[in-house]
Design a protein around this motif. Sequence first.
Motif, PDB file in Angstrom:
ATOM      1  N   CYS A  67      -0.087   0.142   0.975  1.00  0.00           N
ATOM      2  CA  CYS A  67       1.317   0.525   0.866  1.00  0.00           C
ATOM      3  C   CYS A  67       2.124  -0.449   1.710  1.00  0.00           C
TER       4      CYS A  67
ATOM      5  N   HIS B 147       3.229   3.310   6.989  1.00  0.00           N
ATOM      6  CA  HIS B 147       2.212   4.034   6.222  1.00  0.00           C
ATOM      7  C   HIS B 147       0.840   3.388   6.338  1.00  0.00           C
TER       8      HIS B 147
ATOM      9  N   LYS C 250       5.090   0.029   3.029  1.00  0.00           N
ATOM     10  CA  LYS C 250       5.857   0.626   4.128  1.00  0.00           C
ATOM     11  C   LYS C 250       4.972   0.534   5.359  1.00  0.00           C
TER      12      LYS C 250
ATOM     13  N   MET D  49      -2.737   3.948   4.641  1.00  0.00           N
ATOM     14  CA  MET D  49      -2.882   3.554   3.234  1.00  0.00           C
ATOM     15  C   MET D  49      -3.221   2.075   3.115  1.00  0.00           C
TER      16      MET D  49
ATOM     17  N   ASN E 233       8.213   7.865  -1.422  1.00  0.00           N
ATOM     18  CA  ASN E 233       7.702   6.838  -2.327  1.00  0.00           C
ATOM     19  C   ASN E 233       6.803   5.844  -1.596  1.00  0.00           C
ATOM     20  N   HIS E 234       5.964   5.155  -2.349  1.00  0.00           N
ATOM     21  CA  HIS E 234       5.040   4.181  -1.750  1.00  0.00           C
ATOM     22  C   HIS E 234       5.000   2.911  -2.589  1.00  0.00           C
TER      23      HIS E 234
END
Length: 480
Positions: free
Chosen positions: A321, A326, A323, A397, A266-267
Amino acid sequence: MTSRRNFFQAAGLAGGAIAAAAVSRVAMAALPEPVIQTKPDTMAPLVPNTGRPYNPVVTLNGWTLPWRMNKGVKEFHLVAEPVVREFAPGFKGHLWGYNGQSPGPTIEVVEGDRVRIFVTNKLPEHTSIHWHGQRLPNGMDGVSGLNQPAIPAGKTFVYEFEARRPGTFMYHPHADEMTQMAMGMMGFWITHPKEAHPLIDEVDRDFVFLLSGYDIDPGAYTPKIMTMLDFNIWSWNSRVFPGIDPLVVRKNDKVRIRFGNLTMTNHPIHLHGHEFLVTGTDGGPTPKTTRQYEVTTDVAVGQMRQIDFLADEEGDWAFHCHKSHHTMNAMGHDVPTLIGIDHRDIVKKITKVIPDYMVMGERGMADMAEMDMPLPDNTAKMMTGEGPFGSVEMGGMFSMLKVRKDQKPGDYTDPGWYQHPPGTVAYEWTGALPDPARFASEGGLSMKAQNMPAKEIEVQVRKPVLGNKGAGGGHEGMKH
Ligand SMILES: [Cu+2]
């Protein structure tokens, strides 16, 4: 069995080139000419010149597939084939995609359109296309073996259905999908509403992109398709920062951004400077009663999110994103955390043996962005991107929403860096620094002395080093 024979025939002879030659020229003559894109640039929106009018989307670092009208049917031609995709300047991947690029081109139609899609397979193995989220006859759903025979290498299949409901959809193979999606085969599909829709507002700018993850060793070109979780390239439309174009808008534009997740995790997608509403998913427009303002929305695997907001704050706003791994490019995942460890003595000793030895990370990883370390030929720096104030220390990202009051309607060209009005940038304090206020009654500390953690239970946590077969096994690193 058929597929395996085709795979070996094609791969054994000359891979994709032979598969391509196997497509009969006579057969191709009756199809719409496939449109091939060679560049990873963000193309101008494709304003429709036939059929019902609509406000076209802009695919970030991508493009929309032109169609031809044939007796009232919109005809598209997708070609599944090996492609070379530039992730960022200096870093290319050997992927599989459609019509010269990964992801494939965006398909835009209008609710109620009759759509015919020719799919030519120039891959060295069979494929199919699943039209994720669409209402269609079962035999058009694209699951090979279940709904149709797989499209053999060198053959062309036809999908035909009515675009029954407006919304945002994706397309991807449903044949050897582990390989084919890990190699970059995916694309976006937009069905515009045919008339004013109570749940779909008109917007000035409408951006779309797909999230995809790859595992490409630094210096290599081809993704490792067996990777289950430990990906090192986190991309938007198979681009990584600083290769992702900014989303350029005019101040007070109503903006829509739609993103679909075809990675393995997931993002949480986060926008700075503005609040947005999640106005749609791949299930369609969200009911108004479910909408709440957010600045981050999580998009799970196989999901799509559509966000709407008013771009009323000028500036260069980060959009990424959340995270933090990421927003990094390829890196060594097995590097131990060295923050707070003073290893100057050991470095001196090692430098006597290895003069170029360098220690990373004792004060955090920010030095990485500034160090120009020698890199393999084909890779992107782990965190990079020059901003007006230095390194942005990002990769993967990450992009920017650029809001400008003097951006012309319909102009998507990068206006450069935001010129901040005087006095609106954080600055260094050079005056006197008073002592921080603390409760004098508590011994000058903000926490009561008797509640302070005792010295004996202080721990330092290090993740175990996997695969270490030495005397201490994998647990050596867990000592405290
Ligand atoms: Cu992410």
